[in-house]
Design a protein around this motif. Structure first.
Motif, short mmCIF file in Angstrom:
data_model
loop_
_atom_site.label_atom_id
_atom_site.label_comp_id
_atom_site.label_asym_id
_atom_site.label_seq_id
_atom_site.Cartn_x
_atom_site.Cartn_y
_atom_site.Cartn_z
N ALA A 85 -51.01 -96.93 35.45
CA ALA A 85 -51.12 -95.55 35.92
C ALA A 85 -52.07 -95.46 37.12
O ALA A 85 -51.81 -94.70 38.05
CB ALA A 85 -51.60 -94.64 34.79
N LYS A 86 -53.15 -96.22 37.10
CA LYS A 86 -54.08 -96.22 38.23
C LYS A 86 -53.40 -96.75 39.48
O LYS A 86 -53.65 -96.26 40.59
CB LYS A 86 -55.31 -97.08 37.92
CG LYS A 86 -56.29 -96.45 36.96
CD LYS A 86 -57.44 -97.41 36.70
CE LYS A 86 -58.43 -96.86 35.70
NZ LYS A 86 -59.50 -97.83 35.40
N LYS A 103 -55.99 -90.75 33.46
CA LYS A 103 -56.70 -89.95 32.46
C LYS A 103 -55.73 -89.33 31.47
O LYS A 103 -55.99 -89.31 30.27
CB LYS A 103 -57.53 -88.86 33.15
CG LYS A 103 -58.70 -89.41 33.92
CD LYS A 103 -59.48 -88.33 34.61
CE LYS A 103 -60.59 -88.98 35.43
NZ LYS A 103 -61.31 -88.02 36.22
N PHE A 104 -54.61 -88.83 31.97
CA PHE A 104 -53.58 -88.25 31.11
C PHE A 104 -53.06 -89.30 30.12
O PHE A 104 -53.02 -89.07 28.91
CB PHE A 104 -52.44 -87.69 31.97
CG PHE A 104 -51.22 -87.31 31.19
CD1 PHE A 104 -51.23 -86.24 30.32
CD2 PHE A 104 -50.04 -88.03 31.35
CE1 PHE A 104 -50.10 -85.88 29.59
CE2 PHE A 104 -48.91 -87.68 30.64
CZ PHE A 104 -48.93 -86.60 29.76
N ASP A 111 -45.36 -91.35 35.65
CA ASP A 111 -46.15 -91.16 34.43
C ASP A 111 -45.28 -91.32 33.19
O ASP A 111 -45.72 -91.93 32.20
CB ASP A 111 -46.80 -89.77 34.43
CG ASP A 111 -47.87 -89.62 35.48
OD1 ASP A 111 -48.26 -90.63 36.11
OD2 ASP A 111 -48.33 -88.48 35.68
N LYS A 112 -44.07 -90.79 33.24
CA LYS A 112 -43.17 -90.89 32.09
C LYS A 112 -42.81 -92.35 31.81
O LYS A 112 -42.83 -92.79 30.66
CB LYS A 112 -41.90 -90.07 32.34
CG LYS A 112 -41.04 -89.95 31.12
CD LYS A 112 -39.75 -89.14 31.26
CE LYS A 112 -39.56 -88.32 32.47
NZ LYS A 112 -38.21 -87.69 32.50
N SER A 135 -38.65 -100.71 36.65
CA SER A 135 -37.24 -100.67 36.25
C SER A 135 -36.94 -99.40 35.44
O SER A 135 -35.91 -98.76 35.65
CB SER A 135 -36.89 -101.92 35.42
OG SER A 135 -37.10 -103.09 36.19
N LEU A 136 -37.85 -99.04 34.54
CA LEU A 136 -37.68 -97.80 33.77
C LEU A 136 -37.72 -96.58 34.68
O LEU A 136 -36.96 -95.64 34.49
CB LEU A 136 -38.76 -97.70 32.68
CG LEU A 136 -38.59 -98.67 31.52
CD1 LEU A 136 -39.88 -98.75 30.71
CD2 LEU A 136 -37.42 -98.25 30.65
N PHE A 137 -38.61 -96.62 35.67
CA PHE A 137 -38.68 -95.52 36.63
C PHE A 137 -37.34 -95.38 37.36
O PHE A 137 -36.79 -94.28 37.47
CB PHE A 137 -39.81 -95.77 37.63
CG PHE A 137 -39.76 -94.84 38.82
CD1 PHE A 137 -40.32 -93.58 38.74
CD2 PHE A 137 -39.13 -95.22 39.99
CE1 PHE A 137 -40.27 -92.70 39.82
CE2 PHE A 137 -39.07 -94.36 41.08
CZ PHE A 137 -39.63 -93.09 40.99
N GLU A 138 -36.83 -96.50 37.87
CA GLU A 138 -35.57 -96.46 38.62
C GLU A 138 -34.42 -95.99 37.74
O GLU A 138 -33.59 -95.18 38.15
CB GLU A 138 -35.27 -97.84 39.20
CG GLU A 138 -34.03 -97.88 40.06
CD GLU A 138 -33.77 -99.24 40.69
OE1 GLU A 138 -32.62 -99.45 41.11
OE2 GLU A 138 -34.69 -100.08 40.76
#
Length: 147
Positions: free
Chosen positions: A112-113, A122-123, A82-83, A14-17
């Motif tokens: 993230a994986k 890793k980041f 990632d953000k 949801s945050l991505f969208e």
């Protein structure tokens, strides 16, 4: 998929969208739509809402933390997945006191994986691990770092 892990995945998506649409759609509407589509087995839908809305309520502070702890990656250059995962992880680590810090980090790394690129986990582990060491120096044991 575990209940809270699914809630985190829905919150992250949801945050991505929301970010992808430059905040032009209400986050609550996006979360409700994603819960209806992906969270019909979710027992704690409110946790997904709490995470997503909590990130936006603390967004200036979260983005400042990212800028200070990942200066080589300006926000506008970060991959949107990632953000979203990093913002969610920072919110859980720094602002949501009922989630143990190590759980917040592990969950962000797992997201993230699953959803990020080859080096995303890793980041995120590096940024969240550094925050953990800064803000929880008295916690026993080390966090599990990715090899």
């Amino acid at each position: 998929m575990a209940n809270r892990h699914l809630a985190r995945a829905i919150a992250m998506q949801s945050l991505f969208e929301w970010d992808f649409k430059n905040g032009q759609e209400e986050l609550a509407e996006i979360v409700n739509r994603n819960l209806a589509e992906f969270g019909h087995e979710l027992k704690d839908a409110e946790f997904a809402r709490q995470l997503a809305i909590g990130v936006t309520e603390h967004l200036p502070a979260i983005d400042e933390i990212i800028s200070k702890n990942a200066p080589e990656w300006p926000l506008e250059q970060l991959d949107k997945v990632d953000k979203a995962v990093l913002r969610l992880g920072i919110f859980e680590l720094m602002f949501l006191k009922d989630v143990p810090p190590k759980v917040a980090i592990n969950e962000a790394v797992e997201l993230a994986k699953t959803y990020g690129g080859e080096s995303s986990s890793k980041f995120l582990n590096g940024v969240l691990g550094a925050l953990y060491k800064q803000h929880f120096p008295d916690e026993p044991g080390e966090i599990e770092t990715e090899k």
